[in-house]
Design an enzyme around this catalytic site. Structure first.
Site, PDB file in Angstrom:
ATOM      1  N   LYS A   1      44.895 -22.536  81.848  1.00  0.00           N
ATOM      2  CA  LYS A   1      45.222 -21.379  81.022  1.00  0.00           C
ATOM      3  C   LYS A   1      46.677 -20.988  81.287  1.00  0.00           C
ATOM      4  CE  LYS A   1      42.996 -17.166  79.500  1.00  0.00           C
ATOM      5  NZ  LYS A   1      41.752 -16.401  79.442  1.00  0.00           N
TER       6      LYS A   1
ATOM      7  N   GLU B   1      26.939  -8.829  76.487  1.00  0.00           N
ATOM      8  CA  GLU B   1      26.735  -7.386  76.324  1.00  0.00           C
ATOM      9  C   GLU B   1      25.262  -7.037  76.159  1.00  0.00           C
ATOM     10  OE1 GLU B   1      29.037  -9.169  74.755  1.00  0.00           O
ATOM     11  OE2 GLU B   1      30.949  -8.269  75.333  1.00  0.00           O
TER      12      GLU B   1
ATOM     13  N   ARG C   1      27.045  -5.482  69.623  1.00  0.00           N
ATOM     14  CA  ARG C   1      26.141  -6.581  69.938  1.00  0.00           C
ATOM     15  C   ARG C   1      24.798  -6.117  70.469  1.00  0.00           C
ATOM     16  NH1 ARG C   1      28.740 -11.996  71.285  1.00  0.00           N
ATOM     17  NH2 ARG C   1      29.644 -12.192  69.219  1.00  0.00           N
TER      18      ARG C   1
HETATM   19  C1  LIG Z   1      31.502 -10.195  72.422  1.00  0.00           C
HETATM   20  C2  LIG Z   1      32.837 -10.166  73.098  1.00  0.00           C
HETATM   21  N1  LIG Z   1      32.950  -9.592  74.309  1.00  0.00           N
HETATM   22  C3  LIG Z   1      34.151  -9.554  74.933  1.00  0.00           C
HETATM   23  C4  LIG Z   1      35.251 -10.093  74.342  1.00  0.00           C
HETATM   24  C5  LIG Z   1      36.617  -9.964  75.013  1.00  0.00           C
HETATM   25  N2  LIG Z   1      37.146 -11.274  75.357  1.00  0.00           N
HETATM   26  C6  LIG Z   1      38.062 -11.881  74.584  1.00  0.00           C
HETATM   27  S1  LIG Z   1      38.493 -13.372  75.152  1.00  0.00           S
HETATM   28  C7  LIG Z   1      37.482 -13.225  76.471  1.00  0.00           C
HETATM   29  C8  LIG Z   1      37.414 -14.332  77.471  1.00  0.00           C
HETATM   30  C9  LIG Z   1      37.139 -15.642  76.824  1.00  0.00           C
HETATM   31  O1  LIG Z   1      37.162 -16.636  77.781  1.00  0.00           O
HETATM   32  P1  LIG Z   1      37.120 -18.151  77.316  1.00  0.00           P
HETATM   33  O2  LIG Z   1      36.128 -18.315  76.237  1.00  0.00           O
HETATM   34  O3  LIG Z   1      36.930 -18.979  78.529  1.00  0.00           O
HETATM   35  O4  LIG Z   1      38.526 -18.410  76.662  1.00  0.00           O
HETATM   36  P2  LIG Z   1      39.964 -18.460  77.378  1.00  0.00           P
HETATM   37  O5  LIG Z   1      40.592 -17.124  77.114  1.00  0.00           O
HETATM   38  O6  LIG Z   1      39.784 -18.725  78.830  1.00  0.00           O
HETATM   39  O7  LIG Z   1      40.679 -19.557  76.680  1.00  0.00           O
HETATM   40  C10 LIG Z   1      36.812 -12.012  76.462  1.00  0.00           C
HETATM   41  C11 LIG Z   1      35.885 -11.544  77.485  1.00  0.00           C
HETATM   42  C12 LIG Z   1      35.089 -10.656  73.067  1.00  0.00           C
HETATM   43  N3  LIG Z   1      36.122 -11.151  72.386  1.00  0.00           N
HETATM   44  N4  LIG Z   1      33.878 -10.692  72.483  1.00  0.00           N
END
Ligand SMILES: Cc1ncc(C[n+]2csc(CCOP(=O)(O)OP(=O)(O)O)c2C)c(N)n1
Length: 619
Positions: free
Chosen positions: A259, A345, A373
């Site tokens: 990342k 959630e 959600r």
């Molecule tokens: C339902 C929901 N909860 C929380 C989030 C906030 N959120 C956005 S990106 C993320 C992390 C995603 O991690 P990953 O899928 O591993 O992608 P990366 O950013 O590491 O590429 C979170 C918790 C969201 N977008 N949707």
């Protein structure tokens, strides 16, 4: 080309802010996908969509890229209305495999043999929906390519058993523990087990191979390919080509990425650079923040930590947003009473319900938009059994640049309809702390919604005060018009009242504090005096606070009162600075003044005109 794309992303995000680290991590993957597959006819779905910047640059949007996340500019997420290459609108996580499977099934029915590719991060894999989709996909056996972008990070470091499994920590202690357990297990099957054991023991690699992350997906009837080094373009292209040419049925390609790749500060601190405001390119340091009070988020985190120090039954729950919800300090001070459940959630809410049945008081901190959600869990698992769970809804209202996927503008409507649920919104950070204290002492469910951004700068009371549930306060007395603003609209309403006073209009202002239950007596008494009421909220008008006031006034047939409801319109509001959007929606100081003046101008014919929504009359 990868270097060019990275430069463009870094330079632009340094100027306008955005999701930097996620996008930098998938530059090679994005190039390889577009190189091998025939997009947009082959369908590409990005989970969450926050990593789509390289995708946007490669699909005809380079010229407009500088407008990303700005008012009238490119969206920070994939958007069908923006490009044929954006297959599915995203913003909330863990939807890509479900959507991809739907598309794959549709293609089957339509006899279209193009490919479907869903790219999902390891963080998003912690969401239950992803597994619901894998489960069905494995069963149906449709052609679906899932690319797991594994960087071991959610926004913060990823959590959970699955995360350790994926991250190949199958060495050392874990490996020997597993080996022992496996030996015992196989030995229990006398001959057969002994034979398998001998075969496995012969080769260390085959033993390790037995426990690759692929096991999990193969058990779900997916073909598994990987792990593939995610910044090696040749390896990526070769793998994707093989899958494209020969792959049949559901296949998961496990790609390992870094990342923030290519920008040192983001590689070193990917959590800080997940989503950023403008920063200095050379140092990576954020541009000087405007001076002012800390955020509501910070006030919540501090207050909860103070309360938890006194009350050992208080625990905090986050769904993968420990920093975003202000719980970092709490987690440090009370590691045993802090739970990061992953991007889950729904689970967070029912998990809280379980804790509450045992006398623990869970405080569930979730952004308003993501609590959408969990509506059934809130209704069925918490409110129906009337369990004492506190919901802290951060980022309630218009959030700004993230736009419609992230505005938290429905919570007043979907929470106030639920029996047993107390719904409150503080006028400032001082009231926030008293509300939190009140919610934790309340023997049933309660939700507190507060906005994104800084507090008002008010002095905090040293002692926490328990508020009476359902009691508002009169902030200013007046005879001509009653303003009923909720939460962060109170400051705007007080400013409007001051303006109107200059014009000789006498305005009463009530802080209702509670959207459910309403302070009936207070509102009815002052509405009867002024006979003109304006409600103001940063929530959709439909079913929100204004609706609650209309319902209340409609029960009081003796007092004809004219009502104007100011709130968000019946559309999805776009992205842009919060103040611009508030002005567009007509919920700022100016809009309140205009509504008040319009009401004063009208001839008083109260029996005929009872209720007016802004802009429309009902006779
Ligand atoms: C339902 C929901 N909860 C929380 C989030 C906030 N959120 C956005 S990106 C993320 C992390 C995603 O991690 P990953 O899928 O591993 O992608 P990366 O950013 O590491 O590429 C979170 C918790 C969201 N977008 N949707």
């Amino acid at each position: 080309m990868a270097a060019d794309i990275r430069r463009e992303i870094i330079e632009t995000v340094a100027k306008v802010g955005g999701h930097l680290a996620p996008s930098l991590g998938v530059v090679e993957l994005t190039l390889a996908i577009h190189y091998v597959f025939d997009t947009p006819d082959d369908k590409l779905i990005w989970d969450v969509g926050h990593q789509c910047y390289a995708h946007k640059l490669l699909t005809g949007r380079r010229q407009h890229f500088k407008t990303i996340r700005q008012y009238k500019g490119l969206s920070g997420f994939p958007k069908r209305s923006e490009s044929a290459y954006d297959t599915f609108d995203t913003g909330h996580s863990s939807t890509s495999i479900s959507a991809g499977l739907g598309i794959a099934c549709a293609k089957d029915i339509l006899e279209d043999h193009k490919k479907v590719i869903a790219v999902i991060g390891d963080g998003s894999m912690t969401g239950g929906m992803a597994f619901e989709a894998l489960n069905q996909a494995g069963h149906l056996g449709k052609n679906l390519i899932v690319i797991l972008n594994d960087n071991e990070m959610s926004i913060s470091p990823n959590v959970g058993a699955l995360s350790s499994f994926l991250s190949r920590k199958m060495t050392g202690a874990t490996m020997s523990k597993l080996r022992k357990e496996m030996e015992q297990f196989l030995k229990s099957f006398s001959h057969v087990g002994e034979n398998i054991l001998q075969v496995l023991k012969k080769s260390e690699t085959s033993f390790k191979g037995f426990f690759t992350p692929g096991m999990l997906f193969e058990a779900l009837e997916f073909g598994y390919v990987g792990p593939i080094p995610g910044h090696d373009l040749n390896a990526l292209i070769e793998t994707l080509r093989n899958v494209n040419d020969f792959g049949r049925g559901p296949i998961l390609i496990h790609v390992v990425t870094t990342k923030g790749k290519g920008y040192k500060p983001a590689e070193d601190r990917p959590d800080d650079y997940h989503g950023v405001g403008p920063f200095d390119l050379a140092t990576g340091k954020p541009n000087a923040a405007s001076a002012g009070p800390p955020s509501y988020t910070a006030f919540f985190g501090d207050t909860l930590t103070r309360i938890a120090a006194q009350n050992p039954k208080v625990v905090a729950i986050t769904a993968a947003m420990p920093a975003g919800t202000g719980l970092t300090n709490f987690a440090k001070q009370f590691p045993d009473r802090f739970f990061d459940v992953g991007i889950a959630e729904q689970h967070a809410v029912t998990f809280a319900a379980g804790l509450a049945t045992e006398g623990i008081h869970p405080v569930v901190a979730i952004y308003s938009t993501f609590l959408q959600r969990s509506l059934d869990q809130v209704i069925h698992d918490v409110c129906l059994p009337n369990l004492p769970v506190t919901f802290m809804l951060d980022r309630a209202g218009l959030v700004g640049d993230d736009g419609p996927t992230h505005h938290g503008v429905f919570d007043l409507s979907f929470l106030r309809m639920i029996p047993n649920m107390v719904v409150m919104a503080p006028k400032d950070e001082n009231e926030l702390q008293h509300m939190l204290h009140t919610a934790i002492l309340h023997p049933g469910p309660a939700a507190i919604r507060y906005p994104r951004g800084q507090g008002t700068g008010i002095q905090l009371d040293a002692e926490l005060r328990q508020m009476e549930i359902g009691k508002g306060e009169i902030l200013q007395e007046g005879n001509d018009i009653l303003l009923l603003p909720i939460g962060n609209r109170i400051q705007a309403a007080l400013a409007a009242a001051a303006e109107l006073a200059k014009m000789g209009i006498s305005v009463a202002v009530i802080n209702p504090r509670f959207v459910s239950p309403l302070d009936r007596d207070l509102i009815l008494a002052w509405a009867a005096k002024a006979r003109r009421v304006i409600t103001i909220e940063e929530n959709v008008k439909k079913g929100g606070f204004g609706s609650a006031v209309l319902e209340l006034l409609a029960t009081d047939h003796d007092q004809p009162v004219r009502v104007t409801v100011l709130g968000l319109p019946d559309t999805f509001m776009e992205q842009g600075p919060q103040e611009t959007l508030r002005s567009l929606a007509g919920i700022d100081t100016q809009a309140i003044c205009q509504a008040a003046m319009a009401m004063m101008d009208k001839k008083s014919n109260d029996t005929e005109v009872r209720v007016e929504e802004s802009g429309e009359k009902k006779r």
